[in-house]
Enzyme design. Structure first.
Site, PDB file in Angstrom:
ATOM      1  N   LYS A 165       0.746  -1.259   0.127  1.00 53.01           N
ATOM      2  CA  LYS A 165      -0.022  -0.122   0.189  1.00 53.01           C
ATOM      3  C   LYS A 165       0.943   1.219  -0.049  1.00 53.01           C
ATOM      4  CE  LYS A 165      -2.209  -1.387   3.884  1.00 53.01           C
ATOM      5  NZ  LYS A 165      -1.513  -2.534   4.144  1.00 53.01           N
ATOM      6  N   ARG A 219      -1.068  -9.673  12.732  1.00 58.16           N
ATOM      7  CA  ARG A 219      -1.598  -8.726  11.808  1.00 58.16           C
ATOM      8  C   ARG A 219      -2.405  -9.414  10.651  1.00 58.16           C
ATOM      9  NH1 ARG A 219       3.856  -5.728  10.537  1.00 58.16           N
ATOM     10  NH2 ARG A 219       2.495  -4.803   9.086  1.00 58.16           N
ATOM     11  N   ARG A 263      10.801  -2.408  11.479  1.00 54.25           N
ATOM     12  CA  ARG A 263       9.649  -1.847  12.091  1.00 54.25           C
ATOM     13  C   ARG A 263       9.269  -2.790  13.351  1.00 54.25           C
ATOM     14  NH1 ARG A 263       4.683  -0.157   8.270  1.00 54.25           N
ATOM     15  NH2 ARG A 263       3.417  -1.397   9.764  1.00 54.25           N
ATOM     16  N   ARG A 288      11.790  -5.779   5.220  1.00 53.99           N
ATOM     17  CA  ARG A 288      11.415  -4.279   5.437  1.00 53.99           C
ATOM     18  C   ARG A 288      12.399  -3.592   6.400  1.00 53.99           C
ATOM     19  NH1 ARG A 288       5.686  -1.954   5.538  1.00 53.99           N
ATOM     20  NH2 ARG A 288       5.527  -3.187   7.467  1.00 53.99           N
ATOM     21  N   ARG A 304     -10.326   0.174   7.971  1.00 48.79           N
ATOM     22  CA  ARG A 304     -10.092  -1.183   8.264  1.00 48.79           C
ATOM     23  C   ARG A 304     -11.051  -2.069   8.842  1.00 48.79           C
ATOM     24  NH1 ARG A 304      -3.845  -2.296   8.879  1.00 48.79           N
ATOM     25  NH2 ARG A 304      -3.276  -0.321   8.264  1.00 48.79           N
TER      26      ARG A 304
HETATM   27  P1  AP5 Z   1       4.717  -1.596   1.876  1.00 44.42           P
HETATM   28  O1  AP5 Z   1       4.584  -0.649   0.853  1.00 44.42           O
HETATM   29  O2  AP5 Z   1       5.371  -0.909   2.913  1.00 44.42           O
HETATM   30  O3  AP5 Z   1       3.371  -2.471   2.445  1.00 44.42           O
HETATM   31  P2  AP5 Z   1       2.300  -1.969   3.118  1.00 44.42           P
HETATM   32  O4  AP5 Z   1       0.938  -2.520   2.586  1.00 44.42           O
HETATM   33  O5  AP5 Z   1       2.192  -0.459   3.270  1.00 44.42           O
HETATM   34  O6  AP5 Z   1       2.620  -2.644   4.294  1.00 44.42           O
HETATM   35  P3  AP5 Z   1       2.293  -2.155   6.049  1.00 44.42           P
HETATM   36  O7  AP5 Z   1       2.906  -3.186   6.809  1.00 44.42           O
HETATM   37  O8  AP5 Z   1       2.485  -0.831   6.085  1.00 44.42           O
HETATM   38  O9  AP5 Z   1       0.733  -2.506   6.094  1.00 44.42           O
HETATM   39  P4  AP5 Z   1       0.058  -2.607   7.638  1.00 44.42           P
HETATM   40  O10 AP5 Z   1      -1.560  -2.379   6.944  1.00 44.42           O
HETATM   41  O11 AP5 Z   1       0.266  -3.622   8.264  1.00 44.42           O
HETATM   42  O12 AP5 Z   1       0.434  -1.379   8.324  1.00 44.42           O
HETATM   43  P5  AP5 Z   1       0.024   0.160   8.895  1.00 44.42           P
HETATM   44  O13 AP5 Z   1       1.249   0.820   8.851  1.00 44.42           O
HETATM   45  O14 AP5 Z   1      -0.901   0.578   7.796  1.00 44.42           O
HETATM   46  O15 AP5 Z   1       5.687  -2.939   1.459  1.00 44.42           O
HETATM   47  C1  AP5 Z   1       5.990  -3.835   2.404  1.00 44.42           C
HETATM   48  C2  AP5 Z   1       7.536  -4.102   2.039  1.00 44.42           C
HETATM   49  O16 AP5 Z   1       7.472  -4.851   0.785  1.00 44.42           O
HETATM   50  C3  AP5 Z   1       8.466  -2.945   2.167  1.00 44.42           C
HETATM   51  O17 AP5 Z   1       9.640  -3.392   2.332  1.00 44.42           O
HETATM   52  C4  AP5 Z   1       8.424  -2.603   0.406  1.00 44.42           C
HETATM   53  O18 AP5 Z   1       9.595  -2.019  -0.177  1.00 44.42           O
HETATM   54  C5  AP5 Z   1       8.295  -4.040  -0.109  1.00 44.42           C
HETATM   55  N1  AP5 Z   1       7.688  -4.220  -1.708  1.00 44.42           N
HETATM   56  C6  AP5 Z   1       6.421  -3.324  -1.935  1.00 44.42           C
HETATM   57  N2  AP5 Z   1       5.985  -3.607  -3.141  1.00 44.42           N
HETATM   58  C7  AP5 Z   1       7.150  -4.691  -3.545  1.00 44.42           C
HETATM   59  C8  AP5 Z   1       6.963  -5.389  -4.772  1.00 44.42           C
HETATM   60  N3  AP5 Z   1       6.376  -5.301  -5.615  1.00 44.42           N
HETATM   61  N4  AP5 Z   1       7.984  -6.374  -4.820  1.00 44.42           N
HETATM   62  C9  AP5 Z   1       8.943  -6.643  -3.718  1.00 44.42           C
HETATM   63  N5  AP5 Z   1       8.834  -5.914  -2.545  1.00 44.42           N
HETATM   64  C10 AP5 Z   1       7.957  -5.032  -2.520  1.00 44.42           C
HETATM   65  O19 AP5 Z   1      -0.728  -0.185  10.202  1.00 44.42           O
HETATM   66  C11 AP5 Z   1       0.122  -0.644  11.173  1.00 44.42           C
HETATM   67  C12 AP5 Z   1      -0.914  -0.807  12.418  1.00 44.42           C
HETATM   68  O20 AP5 Z   1      -1.319   0.708  12.688  1.00 44.42           O
HETATM   69  C13 AP5 Z   1      -2.134  -1.686  12.321  1.00 44.42           C
HETATM   70  O21 AP5 Z   1      -1.469  -3.129  12.629  1.00 44.42           O
HETATM   71  C14 AP5 Z   1      -3.028  -1.218  13.395  1.00 44.42           C
HETATM   72  O22 AP5 Z   1      -2.492  -1.409  14.626  1.00 44.42           O
HETATM   73  C15 AP5 Z   1      -2.763   0.287  13.465  1.00 44.42           C
HETATM   74  N6  AP5 Z   1      -3.559   0.900  12.455  1.00 44.42           N
HETATM   75  C16 AP5 Z   1      -3.526   1.380  11.288  1.00 44.42           C
HETATM   76  N7  AP5 Z   1      -4.690   1.973  10.482  1.00 44.42           N
HETATM   77  C17 AP5 Z   1      -5.674   1.466  11.317  1.00 44.42           C
HETATM   78  C18 AP5 Z   1      -6.915   1.521  11.268  1.00 44.42           C
HETATM   79  N8  AP5 Z   1      -7.653   2.335  10.131  1.00 44.42           N
HETATM   80  N9  AP5 Z   1      -7.896   1.073  12.078  1.00 44.42           N
HETATM   81  C19 AP5 Z   1      -7.231   0.643  13.372  1.00 44.42           C
HETATM   82  N10 AP5 Z   1      -5.871   0.545  13.471  1.00 44.42           N
HETATM   83  C20 AP5 Z   1      -4.986   0.980  12.663  1.00 44.42           C
HETATM   84 MG    MG Z   2       2.211   0.835   4.757  1.00 48.08          MG
END
Ligand code: AP5
Ligand code: MG
Length: 225
Positions: A18, A176, A165, A132, A93
């Site tokens: 994302k 997760r 992270r 990552r 979410r």
């Molecule tokens: P990346 O682009 O970082 O993926 P991402 O989908 O953004 O992954 P996240 O871990 O950030 O998602 P998440 O939903 O778990 O975490 P968030 O921070 O939103 O890519 C991942 C890796 O792969 C990177 O190293 C990248 O370089 C690599 N990559 C990307 N594309 C690639 C490709 N095509 N090929 C190879 N490699 C690739 O949320 C964290 C926490 O916050 C949640 O667990 C929750 O506790 C809380 N939270 C956030 N939003 C809410 C909400 N709306 N409600 C309640 N709690 C929430």
């Molecule tokens: Mg992210």
């Protein structure tokens, strides 16, 4: 449609790409990228009351409670830079969050243009998240395989320390993923009914994903040739 009026949601499991896709779409269309995870992490770093509350849920791989998250996004969407156009990454979410977002947009007389659902297998997710790295100072995202830093352990952008992270430890990743399947995956049906979902395989190189998104945007009239 004017590019600066795009209203998008990025849906997808943890590590589905994302943040990576959002970065490219922002470069292309200038649309404001709002990542709830990034906002929580910035608050944790600053030790704010929001950060202190969010941390306990995030380190267990659970969702931060809806009322906290919805209020935070409501405040962000009231700011002038994203009043009309935005790209939400990681929000909504839960079905409740999606319903509250609908109400908020209806009050403003706005509607969503597309929900981009990034599809990746669990095995690839686990590998991506263990590879990552993020900058402890500016939050920039890297990967030891896909997007390595020029100098190991040093951020290309600000020179800060590059670390793993907190929630990318294997046991937290499993939690997760479980949370995602229980609470967030049902949102694809919710938005499918509104005809908004664009399903994109995110296992290929990420620029291939971007090209597929652009083709769909053209077909839907979200962008013009
Ligand atoms: P990346 O682009 O970082 O993926 P991402 O989908 O953004 O992954 P996240 O871990 O950030 O998602 P998440 O939903 O778990 O975490 P968030 O921070 O939103 O890519 C991942 C890796 O792969 C990177 O190293 C990248 O370089 C690599 N990559 C990307 N594309 C690639 C490709 N095509 N090929 C190879 N490699 C690739 O949320 C964290 C926490 O916050 C949640 O667990 C929750 O506790 C809380 N939270 C956030 N939003 C809410 C909400 N709306 N409600 C309640 N709690 C929430
Ligand atoms: Mg992210």
């Amino acid at each position: 449609m004017e590019d600066d009026n795009m209203r998008l949601i990025l849906l997808g499991a943890p590590g589905s790409g994302k943040g990576t896709v959002a970065e490219e779409l922002t470069k292309l269309y200038g649309v404001e990228h709002i990542s709830t995870g990034d906002i929580f992490r910035a608050n944790i770093k600053e030790n704010t009351p929001l950060g202190i509350e969010a941390r306990q849920f995030m380190e267990r791989g659970e969702l931060v409670p809806d009322e906290v998250t919805i209020a935070m996004v409501g405040d962000r969407l009231a700011q002038p830079d994203c009043e009309k156009a935005f790209m939400l990454d990681g929000f909504p979410r839960t079905i409740h969050q999606a319903q509250e977002l609908d109400k908020l947009l209806a009050k403003k007389g706005l509607a969503l243009d597309a929900v981009i659902n990034l599809i990746v297998s669990d095995d690839i997710i686990k590998t991506r998240l263990s590879n990552r790295r993020i900058c402890a100072s500016c939050g920039a995202s890297f990967s030891v395989t896909f997007r390595p830093t020029k100098v190991e352990g040093v951020c290309d952008i600000c020179g800060g320390n590059v670390i793993q992270r907190e929630d990318d430890k294997p046991e937290t990743v499993l939690s997760r993923l479980k949370t995602y399947y229980e609470k967030t995956q049902p949102l694809s049906d919710f938005y499918e009914k509104e005809g908004l979902v664009l399903r994109v395989e995110s296992e290929v190189d990420h620029m291939g994903t971007i090209r597929n998104i652009q083709k769909d945007f053209l077909a839907r009239g979200i962008i013009q040739e």
